[in-house]
Design a protein around this motif. Sequence first.
Motif, PDB file in Angstrom:
ATOM      1  N   LEU A  79      26.941-103.085 -33.579  1.00  0.00           N
ATOM      2  CA  LEU A  79      26.249-102.276 -33.209  1.00  0.00           C
ATOM      3  C   LEU A  79      25.304-101.726 -33.746  1.00  0.00           C
ATOM      4  CD1 LEU A  79      24.516-101.420 -30.648  1.00  0.00           C
ATOM      5  CD2 LEU A  79      26.244 -98.989 -30.067  1.00  0.00           C
ATOM      6  N   ALA A  80      25.648-101.049 -35.312  1.00  0.00           N
ATOM      7  CA  ALA A  80      24.924-100.142 -36.054  1.00  0.00           C
ATOM      8  C   ALA A  80      24.526-101.361 -36.832  1.00  0.00           C
ATOM      9  CB  ALA A  80      26.078 -99.745 -36.986  1.00  0.00           C
ATOM     10  N   GLU A  81      25.456-102.115 -37.384  1.00  0.00           N
ATOM     11  CA  GLU A  81      24.783-103.689 -38.342  1.00  0.00           C
ATOM     12  C   GLU A  81      23.481-104.565 -37.066  1.00  0.00           C
ATOM     13  OE1 GLU A  81      28.039-106.361 -38.498  1.00  0.00           O
ATOM     14  OE2 GLU A  81      28.718-105.135 -41.043  1.00  0.00           O
ATOM     15  N   GLN A  82      23.608-104.812 -36.147  1.00  0.00           N
ATOM     16  CA  GLN A  82      22.959-105.176 -35.267  1.00  0.00           C
ATOM     17  C   GLN A  82      21.285-104.132 -35.573  1.00  0.00           C
ATOM     18  OE1 GLN A  82      23.481-106.054 -31.804  1.00  0.00           O
ATOM     19  NE2 GLN A  82      21.709-107.391 -31.104  1.00  0.00           N
ATOM     20  N   GLN A  83      20.834-102.443 -35.329  1.00  0.00           N
ATOM     21  CA  GLN A  83      20.639-101.568 -34.996  1.00  0.00           C
ATOM     22  C   GLN A  83      19.620-101.547 -36.623  1.00  0.00           C
ATOM     23  OE1 GLN A  83      21.875 -98.324 -33.822  1.00  0.00           O
ATOM     24  NE2 GLN A  83      21.356 -98.869 -32.117  1.00  0.00           N
ATOM     25  N   LEU A  84      20.165-102.249 -37.960  1.00  0.00           N
ATOM     26  CA  LEU A  84      19.850-102.109 -39.138  1.00  0.00           C
ATOM     27  C   LEU A  84      18.917-103.565 -39.179  1.00  0.00           C
ATOM     28  CD1 LEU A  84      22.625-100.570 -40.664  1.00  0.00           C
ATOM     29  CD2 LEU A  84      20.200 -99.233 -40.677  1.00  0.00           C
ATOM     30  N   ALA A  85      19.644-104.221 -38.584  1.00  0.00           N
ATOM     31  CA  ALA A  85      19.114-105.470 -38.537  1.00  0.00           C
ATOM     32  C   ALA A  85      17.900-105.943 -38.111  1.00  0.00           C
ATOM     33  CB  ALA A  85      20.236-106.334 -38.710  1.00  0.00           C
ATOM     34  N   GLY A  86      17.615-104.512 -36.921  1.00  0.00           N
ATOM     35  CA  GLY A  86      16.046-105.172 -36.294  1.00  0.00           C
ATOM     36  C   GLY A  86      16.284-105.632 -35.262  1.00  0.00           C
ATOM     37  N   GLY A  87      17.664-105.320 -34.368  1.00  0.00           N
ATOM     38  CA  GLY A  87      18.369-105.747 -33.240  1.00  0.00           C
ATOM     39  C   GLY A  87      17.868-104.352 -31.781  1.00  0.00           C
ATOM     40  N   THR A  88      18.536-105.001 -30.671  1.00  0.00           N
ATOM     41  CA  THR A  88      17.593-104.325 -29.827  1.00  0.00           C
ATOM     42  C   THR A  88      19.284-103.252 -29.403  1.00  0.00           C
ATOM     43  OG1 THR A  88      18.949-106.058 -28.255  1.00  0.00           O
ATOM     44  CG2 THR A  88      16.837-105.933 -28.088  1.00  0.00           C
ATOM     45  N   GLY A  89      20.202-103.283 -30.270  1.00  0.00           N
ATOM     46  CA  GLY A  89      21.304-102.643 -29.946  1.00  0.00           C
ATOM     47  C   GLY A  89      22.180-102.712 -29.091  1.00  0.00           C
TER      48      GLY A  89
END
Length: 79
Positions: free
Chosen positions: A64-74
């Motif tokens: 989840l943190a990696e996705q958020q850092l990559a600009g994903g939805t969370g």
Amino acid sequence: MATNNNNNNNSILIAQARAALEQMKNETAAELGIQNYAQQYKGDLPSRVNGSVGGYMVKKMIALAEQQLAGGTGTTTIR
């Protein structure tokens, strides 16, 4: 070296996080096929079972943190 007088290093910093973590723990246990995890006495479960739940939770939080850092939805699903 600094001395920490607080014996509880696992204190919740954000009060609302406790309920979210409990929900995540129960959802993770259900995903792993562990029924009624919230109602079970954890001392009766093998450490391997409890460790699997905690380890899988960490895996989900990292994803989840990696996705958020990559600009994903969370939101993410781990398989």
